[in-house]
Design an enzyme around this catalytic site. Structure first.
Site, PDB file in Angstrom:
ATOM      1  N   ASP A  85       0.782  -1.232   0.000  1.00 16.91           N
ATOM      2  CA  ASP A  85       0.000   0.000   0.000  1.00 16.91           C
ATOM      3  C   ASP A  85       0.814   1.283   0.000  1.00 16.91           C
ATOM      4  OD1 ASP A  85       0.837   0.262   2.770  1.00 16.91           O
ATOM      5  OD2 ASP A  85      -0.779  -1.132   3.288  1.00 16.91           O
TER       6      ASP A  85
ATOM      7  N   HIS B 145       6.688  -7.806  -1.129  1.00 23.61           N
ATOM      8  CA  HIS B 145       5.635  -8.332  -2.003  1.00 23.61           C
ATOM      9  C   HIS B 145       5.239  -7.347  -3.097  1.00 23.61           C
ATOM     10  CE1 HIS B 145       4.307 -11.432   1.251  1.00 23.61           C
ATOM     11  NE2 HIS B 145       5.323 -11.853   0.531  1.00 23.61           N
TER      12      HIS B 145
ATOM     13  N   CYS C  12       4.821  -3.976 -18.160  1.00 27.16           N
ATOM     14  CA  CYS C  12       4.700  -4.918 -19.282  1.00 27.16           C
ATOM     15  C   CYS C  12       5.631  -6.090 -19.053  1.00 27.16           C
ATOM     16  CB  CYS C  12       5.050  -4.203 -20.586  1.00 27.16           C
ATOM     17  SG  CYS C  12       5.172  -5.322 -22.008  1.00 27.16           S
TER      18      CYS C  12
ATOM     19  N   CYS D 268       8.466  -5.694 -22.368  1.00 23.37           N
ATOM     20  CA  CYS D 268       9.411  -4.585 -22.506  1.00 23.37           C
ATOM     21  C   CYS D 268       9.674  -3.851 -21.188  1.00 23.37           C
ATOM     22  CB  CYS D 268       8.928  -3.597 -23.556  1.00 23.37           C
ATOM     23  SG  CYS D 268       7.497  -2.587 -23.057  1.00 23.37           S
TER      24      CYS D 268
ATOM     25  N   SER E 202       1.523 -12.363  11.390  1.00 18.02           N
ATOM     26  CA  SER E 202       1.521 -13.619  12.143  1.00 18.02           C
ATOM     27  C   SER E 202       2.770 -14.439  11.864  1.00 18.02           C
ATOM     28  CB  SER E 202       0.277 -14.442  11.781  1.00 18.02           C
ATOM     29  OG  SER E 202       0.286 -14.753  10.391  1.00 18.02           O
TER      30      SER E 202
ATOM     31  N   ASN F  84       1.398  -7.765  17.771  1.00 15.57           N
ATOM     32  CA  ASN F  84       0.429  -8.322  16.830  1.00 15.57           C
ATOM     33  C   ASN F  84      -0.750  -8.880  17.614  1.00 15.57           C
ATOM     34  OD1 ASN F  84      -0.313  -9.102  14.100  1.00 15.57           O
ATOM     35  ND2 ASN F  84      -0.016 -11.221  14.776  1.00 15.57           N
TER      36      ASN F  84
ATOM     37  N   GLY G 244      -2.709 -11.331  16.839  1.00 11.35           N
ATOM     38  CA  GLY G 244      -2.750 -12.788  16.793  1.00 11.35           C
ATOM     39  C   GLY G 244      -1.440 -13.414  17.232  1.00 11.35           C
TER      40      GLY G 244
END
Length: 260
Positions: free
Chosen positions: A103, A118, A126, A129, A202, A225, A227
Site C-alpha cells: 500500500d 511483495h 509490461c 518490454c 503472524s 500483533n 494474533g
C-alpha cells in the site's frame, strides 16, 4: 497489555541503535485497509487463486477488477504506527523496514529505507518490454480500452507476453526480492540489527516468516500483533498482543517523556 512487558519492550527499543522492522497487514488495517487472512479478511470473499499468476493470465479483466477494488487504496492515510516508525528512522534508530504490504503507507508517512517484499500496487509493468504504467493510468485504460491490459509500446508474437501486470508478487510469481541477491541483501540487513521489531504479521507465510531466524544470536525479537505467531514463547522474544498504533505510541512516549 501488561505494563511490565510494555516497559521491557520500551527499554529494548530505547537501547537499540539499529532496529530492523518487519511489518504485515496488521499495521495497515488501522488505516482502514482490509487484511487477507483474518476472520474478516479478503480471502473470505474470494479464494487465493484470484491472486495467482495463472488467474491473471487466464482472466486479466476479472483480475484487474478484483485488484483495483481490493488491493488499491490511494485514499488511505498513514496511521500513528507508520508515523512513529518514520520518526524513528529520521532519528537514526530504525535502519530498515521490510514489509509484506503493497500500500505504500510507510513511504507516505516519510520512511525512506523500505523494502516492499511483495511489491507495490502503485505501478504495473509490461511483461515483455518492462514499460511501467501508473495504476491510475491502468484504471483509465480499463474504462476506455477493451484490451487495456496489453502493452501497446512493444510487440511480440504471443499477446500474453505483452500483458501489463501490477507490480505485486502473486502466487506462482517471483518479485524483485525473490532472487539470491535479494534474499542475501535482506539477510545481511537483518543480521546487522541489534533489535528486530515485528508489527502486524503472524509470521506464518513463507519466505517472509523465516526472516527473524537470520538475526544474530541473542538479538531481541519484539512482536506486536493481535494474533499469535510461531515465534511466541521462543528465547529472546517479547510479545504484546494489542493494537500497533496504541502500543507504539506508548513506547514512543516512554522514549520521549516530554511528549506527555
Amino acid at each position: 497489555m501488561e505494563n511490565s512487558m510494555l516497559q521491557t519492550c520500551t527499554d529494548l527499543i530505547k537501547n537499540a541503535k539499529n532496529i530492523v522492522v518487519l511489518t504485515g497487514a496488521g499495521i495497515s488495517t488501522e488505516s482502514g485497509i482490509k487484511d487477507f487472512r483474518s476472520q474478516t479478511g479478503i480471502y473470505k470473499m474470494a479464494p487465493e487463486y484470484i491472486l495467482s499468476l495463472d488467474y491473471f493470465y487466464n482472466q486479466p479483466k476479472a483480475f484487474y477488477q478484483f485488484a483495483v477494488e481490493n488491493l488499491y487504496h490511494p485514499e488511505a492515510q498513514p496511521n500513528k504506527g507508520h508515523e512513529i516508525l518514520a520518526k524513528w528512522e529520521e532519528d537514526g534508530k530504525v535502519s530498515h523496514i521490510i514489509t509484506q504490504n503493497i500500500d505504500g503507507l510507510h513511504q507516505k508517512a516519510g520512511s525512506i529505507n523500505v523494502i516492499e517484499f511483495h511489491g507495490t500496487m502503485k505501478t504495473a509493468s509490461c511483461r515483455n518490454c518492462n514499460k511501467v504504467y501508473k495504476t491510475e493510468e491502468m484504471i483509465s485504460r480499463l474504462k476506455s480500452i477493451d484490451d487495456f491490459y496489453i502493452c501497446n509500446a512493444c510487440s511480440t508474437h504471443n499477446e500474453k507476453d505483452r500483458y501489463i501486470k501490477p507490480d505485486v508478487v502473486l502466487f506462482g510469481d517471483t518479485g524483485e526480492w525473490f532472487t539470491m541477491d535479494g534474499f542475501n541483501e535482506i539477510i545481511n540487513i537483518i543480521h546487522q540489527a541489534d533489535c528486530l521489531l515485528v508489527l502486524g504479521t503472524s509470521l506464518k507465510v513463507t519466505p517472509f516468516s523465516t526472516f527473524p531466524q537470520y538475526g544474530r544470536e541473542g538479538t531481541p525479537l519484539v512482536i506486536i500483533n493481535k494474533g499469535d505467531s510461531p515465534y511466541d514463547g521462543t528465547e529472546n522474544t517479547y510479545v504484546i498482543h494489542d493494537s500497533i498504533g496504541e502500543t507504539i505510541s506508548k513506547i514512543n512516549i516512554g522514549l520521549n517523556p516530554s511528549l506527555l
